[in-house]
Motif scaffolding. Structure first.
Motif, PDB file in Angstrom:
ATOM      1  N   ASP A   1       0.814  -1.218   0.000  1.00  0.00           N
ATOM      2  CA  ASP A   1       0.000   0.000   0.000  1.00  0.00           C
ATOM      3  C   ASP A   1       0.850   1.272   0.000  1.00  0.00           C
ATOM      4  OD1 ASP A   1       0.911  -0.505   2.613  1.00  0.00           O
ATOM      5  OD2 ASP A   1      -0.756   0.602   3.501  1.00  0.00           O
ATOM      6  N   LYS A   2       2.156   1.119   0.256  1.00  0.00           N
ATOM      7  CA  LYS A   2       3.035   2.294   0.258  1.00  0.00           C
ATOM      8  C   LYS A   2       3.462   2.693  -1.157  1.00  0.00           C
ATOM      9  CE  LYS A   2       3.158   2.295   4.777  1.00  0.00           C
ATOM     10  NZ  LYS A   2       4.364   1.823   5.491  1.00  0.00           N
ATOM     11  N   MET A   3       3.226   1.825  -2.123  1.00  0.00           N
ATOM     12  CA  MET A   3       3.652   2.141  -3.486  1.00  0.00           C
ATOM     13  C   MET A   3       2.687   3.127  -4.140  1.00  0.00           C
ATOM     14  SD  MET A   3       6.476   0.606  -3.818  1.00  0.00           S
ATOM     15  CE  MET A   3       6.825   0.696  -5.577  1.00  0.00           C
ATOM     16  N   PRO A   4       3.185   3.908  -5.093  1.00  0.00           N
ATOM     17  CA  PRO A   4       2.325   4.906  -5.747  1.00  0.00           C
ATOM     18  C   PRO A   4       1.124   4.269  -6.444  1.00  0.00           C
ATOM     19  CG  PRO A   4       4.645   5.278  -6.273  1.00  0.00           C
ATOM     20  CD  PRO A   4       4.574   3.953  -5.581  1.00  0.00           C
ATOM     21  N   ASN A   5      -0.002   4.906  -6.324  1.00  0.00           N
ATOM     22  CA  ASN A   5      -1.217   4.457  -7.007  1.00  0.00           C
ATOM     23  C   ASN A   5      -1.308   5.210  -8.332  1.00  0.00           C
ATOM     24  OD1 ASN A   5      -3.676   3.351  -7.670  1.00  0.00           O
ATOM     25  ND2 ASN A   5      -4.852   4.612  -6.243  1.00  0.00           N
ATOM     26  N   ILE A   6      -0.700   4.607  -9.341  1.00  0.00           N
ATOM     27  CA  ILE A   6      -0.555   5.296 -10.633  1.00  0.00           C
ATOM     28  C   ILE A   6      -1.452   4.643 -11.677  1.00  0.00           C
ATOM     29  CG2 ILE A   6       1.060   5.876 -12.492  1.00  0.00           C
ATOM     30  CD1 ILE A   6       3.309   5.738 -10.439  1.00  0.00           C
ATOM     31  N   GLU A   7      -2.155   5.469 -12.419  1.00  0.00           N
ATOM     32  CA  GLU A   7      -2.941   5.001 -13.558  1.00  0.00           C
ATOM     33  C   GLU A   7      -2.243   5.454 -14.828  1.00  0.00           C
ATOM     34  OE1 GLU A   7      -5.658   3.158 -13.519  1.00  0.00           O
ATOM     35  OE2 GLU A   7      -5.933   3.092 -11.344  1.00  0.00           O
ATOM     36  N   GLY A   8      -1.834   4.495 -15.662  1.00  0.00           N
ATOM     37  CA  GLY A   8      -1.170   4.875 -16.909  1.00  0.00           C
ATOM     38  C   GLY A   8       0.201   5.481 -16.648  1.00  0.00           C
TER      39      GLY A   8
END
Length: 386
Positions: free
Chosen positions: A70-77
Motif C-alpha cells: 500500500d506504500k507504493m504509488p497508485n498510478i494510472e497509466g
C-alpha cells in the motif's frame, strides 16, 4: 526534549525492524518432512469453499501487508514507454522497451509480438530467475519468440539489479516489493495496449521468475493463466531477499508457504512444472495434491496441472517450455499450429540476438535524466519504513 524524541523514533524503528525480521521465512525454512506436515496442519483450517476463501483472504492480506504494497504509488497509466529498434523476424517482432514503474524508476525489457500488426492478442508477462544477464539468454529469447509466434504479446523484463535494471542493487531490502510492483506495472501496460485481449493474460517464469509469477497471480486476478516453473515448494521459501526478504508468509496471526500462495490462483488455470533435482522433487506427492484439493472446491480439477520431470534439474529448458506452450496454447487460445512440430516443438525459427541489439539504453540513447539512482534514493522517494 528533541534528543529524547529522536531516540524514541530510533528505538521504535529498530523494534519494528527486529519484529519484521522475526517473521521472515527464508530459504529452506523447514525440512521436507516439516513442509509436508505443515500442509497437513494448514488443511485442518478449511474443509469447504467458504472456509478456504476465508483462509485465502488472510494469506492475501499477509502478502500485501508484509511487503507494504500500500506504500507504493497508485498510478494510472503514465508509462512513458520508450520503444526502440524494431526487429522483424520469422513470424514475430522484437522491440526494446522501457516503461516507467513510478517517476524516475524504469522497467527494462523486450517486447515480443506476432508479426501481424492487426488484431487482438493474448499477452504474457515473462519475468526471469537469478542470472546477471538472463533476459538476453537463448532460453528466454526462444520462449518469448515462440509464444509471440503463437499469437501473444510477450513482455520479457529484467529483475531489479540485473542486466539493464541497474538503478538499485538486486539484494536491496525492498527487492520483493519492487519486483512485485514492477510486475503489476508491466501488467498495467499490457492491458493498456489496444492489441491485447484483457481476458487472455498469462504469466510465467522459472525459479525466481516462478516466485514473481505466483506472488503477482495471488494478489491480482487480472492474471488469467499462470505457469510457475521449478519453484513451488512446501518447505523452500526462496533463498533471495527478492522472494523472502519481507514477511509475506508469516505474521502474528498466520503462517503459510508458497504452496498456498500458488493455490490463490484457483480457479484460474495454472500449470506447475517441477523436476527431480531441487526443492520441487516432491511436487507430485506433496505440493500438487494440496493444490488439487483447493481447485476441487471450485470443480476446477481440469484447470490445474503438474508436469514433473524427475530426470531433469533446475532450469526452464526445452521440455519445460514445451509443457507451458501446450498449456498456454489451450487456455489462452493461442495458435499452436503456427510452431513447427516434429515429435516436439521446433524452435529453430528463432533468431537469438546479441545483447547489444536488445538493449534499450545505450551511450547514444541513455536513460532519461529523471532517474533515481541508488537504493537510498528509491527507498527515500517511496518513503518505505524498514
Amino acid at each position: 526534549m528533541k534528543i529524547i524524541i529522536l531516540m524514541f523514533v530510533f528505538i521504535a524503528s529498530c523494534g519494528y525492524g527486529l519484529a519484521q525480521e522475526s517473521m521472515l521465512c527464508v530459504g529452506h525454512y523447514w525440512t521436507e518432512d516439516e513442509g509436508n506436515q505443515m500442509l497437513k496442519e494448514f488443511a485442518t483450517e478449511w474443509n469447504d469453499r467458504a472456509s478456504w476463501e476465508a483462509r485465502a483472504a488472510k494469506i492475501k492480506k499477509g502478502i500485501l501487508e508484509g511487503m507494504q504494497f500500500d506504500k507504493m504509488p497508485n498510478i494510472e497509466g503514465n508509462f512513458n514507454a520508450i520503444i526502440r529498434n524494431k526487429h522483424e523476424m520469422d513470424g514475430y517482432i522484437v522491440e526494446n522497451i522501457a516503461i516507467e514503474s513510478f517517476p524516475g524508476f524504469y522497467i527494462t525489457g523486450n517486447l515480443y509480438r506476432p508479426a501481424s500488426e492487426d488484431g487482438t492478442y493474448a499477452a504474457i508477462l515473462s519475468p526471469h530467475g537469478h542470472l546477471k544477464d538472463k533476459r538476453f539468454t537463448e532460453d528466454i529469447q526462444k520462449r518469448a519468440a515462440t509464444m509471440a509466434r503463437m499469437g501473444a504479446v510477450v513482455f520479457a523484463y529484467d529483475m531489479i539489479g540485473y542486466a539493464e535494471s541497474k538503478q538499485v542493487d538486486h539484494k536491496m531490502p525492498i527487492a520483493l516489493l519492487l519486483q512485485t510492483y514492477n510486475s503489476k506495472r508491466v501488467l498495467d501496460y499490457l492491458l493498456s495496449r489496444s492489441d491485447v485481449d484483457p481476458e487472455r493474460i498469462g504469466m510465467t517464469g522459472g525459479s525466481g521468475g516462478g516466485t514473481q509469477t505466483f506472488v503477482l497471480t495471488a494478489i491480482d486476478d487480472r492474471i488469467k493463466v499462470a505457469a510457475p516453473v521449478v519453484q513451488v515448494s512446501a518447505h523452500f521459501f526462496g533463498g533471495c531477499v527478492c522472494e523472502s526478504g519481507m514477511p509475506i508468509h508469516k505474521s502474528a496471526s498466520h503462517q503459510t508457504n508458497n504452496v498456498e500462495v500458488a493455490a490463490l490462483c484457483a480457479p484460474r488455470p495454472m500449470i506447475i512444472v517441477s523436476d527431480g533435482a531441487d526443492w520441487t522433487r516432491n511436487t507430485p506427492r506433496v505440493e500438487y495434491p494440496y493444490i488439487q484439493k483447493v481447485y476441487a472446491l471450485y470443480n476446477g480439477e481440469n484447470r490445474v496441472e503438474n508436469v514433473h520431470l524427475p530426470l531433469e534439474k533446475h532450469d526452464y529448458g526445452y521440455s519445460k517450455r514445451s509443457a507451458v506452450y501446450n498449456f498456454f496454447g489451450h487456455h489462452l487460445d493461442l495458435n499452436m499450429g503456427s510452431i513447427p512440430y516434429d515429435e516436439g516443438y521446433k524452435e529453430d525459427f528463432v533468431t537469438v540476438l546479441p545483447r547489444k541489439e536488445l538493449e534499450v539504453f545505450t551511450e547514444e540513447e541513455p536513460m532519461p535524466k529523471n532517474v533515481l539512482q541508488g537504493n537510498s534514493a528509491v527507498i527515500n522517494y517511496l518513503k518505505i519504513r524498514l
